[in-house]
Design a protein around this motif. Structure first.
Motif, mmCIF file in Angstrom:
data_model
loop_
_atom_site.group_PDB
_atom_site.id
_atom_site.type_symbol
_atom_site.label_atom_id
_atom_site.label_comp_id
_atom_site.label_asym_id
_atom_site.label_seq_id
_atom_site.Cartn_x
_atom_site.Cartn_y
_atom_site.Cartn_z
ATOM 1 N N MET A 72 -20.973 75.175 70.692
ATOM 2 C CA MET A 72 -21.743 75.437 69.260
ATOM 3 C C MET A 72 -21.151 74.094 68.431
ATOM 4 N N ILE A 73 -21.982 73.611 67.667
ATOM 5 C CA ILE A 73 -21.741 72.512 66.827
ATOM 6 C C ILE A 73 -21.275 72.905 65.612
ATOM 7 N N LYS A 74 -20.314 72.358 64.877
ATOM 8 C CA LYS A 74 -19.777 72.797 63.485
ATOM 9 C C LYS A 74 -20.095 71.335 62.672
ATOM 10 N N TYR A 91 -29.865 74.236 62.269
ATOM 11 C CA TYR A 91 -28.811 75.085 62.424
ATOM 12 C C TYR A 91 -28.594 76.079 61.353
ATOM 13 N N THR A 92 -27.736 77.060 61.476
ATOM 14 C CA THR A 92 -27.464 78.055 60.405
ATOM 15 C C THR A 92 -26.698 77.253 59.116
ATOM 16 N N ALA A 123 -19.755 81.080 63.091
ATOM 17 C CA ALA A 123 -20.118 79.621 64.143
ATOM 18 C C ALA A 123 -19.829 80.264 65.555
ATOM 19 N N ALA A 155 -23.738 80.498 66.659
ATOM 20 C CA ALA A 155 -24.783 79.566 66.396
ATOM 21 C C ALA A 155 -24.049 78.232 66.135
ATOM 22 N N ASN A 156 -25.044 77.032 65.884
ATOM 23 C CA ASN A 156 -24.715 75.898 65.347
ATOM 24 C C ASN A 156 -24.747 75.865 63.847
ATOM 25 N N VAL A 157 -23.542 75.622 63.294
ATOM 26 C CA VAL A 157 -23.477 75.758 61.801
ATOM 27 C C VAL A 157 -23.397 74.468 60.898
ATOM 28 N N ASP A 178 -17.023 69.106 64.333
ATOM 29 C CA ASP A 178 -17.676 67.822 65.051
ATOM 30 C C ASP A 178 -18.000 66.904 64.138
ATOM 31 N N LEU A 182 -22.051 62.685 66.275
ATOM 32 C CA LEU A 182 -22.733 63.407 67.566
ATOM 33 C C LEU A 182 -23.014 62.559 68.554
ATOM 34 N N ASN A 202 -20.853 62.962 72.117
ATOM 35 C CA ASN A 202 -21.594 63.203 73.359
ATOM 36 C C ASN A 202 -20.862 62.195 74.534
#
Ligand code: DC
Length: 228
Positions: A1-3, A27-28, A118, A121-123, A139, A221, A225
């Motif tokens: 998950m991305i934060k 995202y959330t 988190a 979901a990505n938040v 991240d 990001l 990656n």
């Protein structure tokens, strides 16, 4: 998950930015200040002395808090079964939230709620210590800031828009006190993480702030990656 962590002082535009980024990226969005505000509301409504950390700590077990999202992604905070999302937005509760947030047991009490979100979901989370304490491994970390006068002007417009009877001078003064409390407390002070990108938006419109933040996120990001 991305934060993604968006930290910074009050009035810097964190919630506006984080909300629109969350919408764009799917995202959330998590407004962590609302949790501290809900704790402050509970203590205020129950007439707990805000200068007594012992009394505050002894009431934490009576608090049940939950975050619920409506279909359009708007965050609602429930305190002991009541939606308090509007009630927590007064200047009185801002100051009370700043006070209770300096108590380590209060921060601990809210830690799990923030970290749990988190997991599924990505938040994009906004607050004061997201990049330093809640997600030191985030991240992307942005520390959003702006000059005192600009921040106070934004907060003043918001409070007046909500019908609060307050002067600009009082908003500026309260903001100074809150900044001082939040950034000088012993635990999780509101300071940028070493690896945060500082974004000063004093001279920026909301759109410029959004575009710059999106550039920062895309670049981070891509780098992330590339390393994976
Ligand atoms: O972001 P806000 O103005 O709604 O936050 C209210 C208070 O809560 C703020 O003065 C400091 C505290 N807070 C905190 O200590 N840590 C967070 N992650 C979010 C808010």
């Amino acid at each position: 998950m991305i934060k993604i962590a968006i930290d910074g002082p009050s009035g810097s535009g964190k919630s506006t930015l984080a909300r629109s980024l969350a919408k764009k990226l799917g995202y959330t969005y998590v407004d962590t200040g609302a949790l501290y505000r809900a704790v402050a509301l509970f203590m205020t409504e129950n007439k707990v002395d805000l200068d007594s950390s012992d009394r505050i700590c002894s009431r934490l077990a009576d608090i049940s808090l939950s975050i619920v999202y409506s279909e359009d992604g708007t965050q609602h905070v429930y305190l002991c079964g009541e939606d308090v999302s509007e009630k927590i937005r007064t200047s009185e509760i801002s100051m009370a939230a700043s006070k209770v947030s300096a108590i380590p047991a209060v921060r601990n009490f809210l830690l799990k709620t923030q970290r749990n979100i988190a997991q599924s979901a990505n938040v994009i989370m906004d607050g004061r210590d997201i990049g330093t304490v809640i997600f030191p491994d985030a991240d992307v970390k942005i520390f959003l800031t702006a000059g005192n006068e600009s921040r106070a002007e934004r907060r003043y417009a918001e409070l007046i828009g909500k019908g609060e009877n307050i002067t600009f001078q009082k908003v500026l003064e309260d903001m100074g006190k809150r900044d001082q409390n939040d950034s000088s407390r012993a635990v999780a002070p509101a300071i940028p993480a070493d690896d945060a990108v500082i974004l000063d938006n004093t001279e920026f419109t909301k759109e410029m702030t959004f575009d710059r933040a999106l550039e920062i996120i895309s670049q981070k990001l891509r780098e992330r990656n590339g390393k994976m």
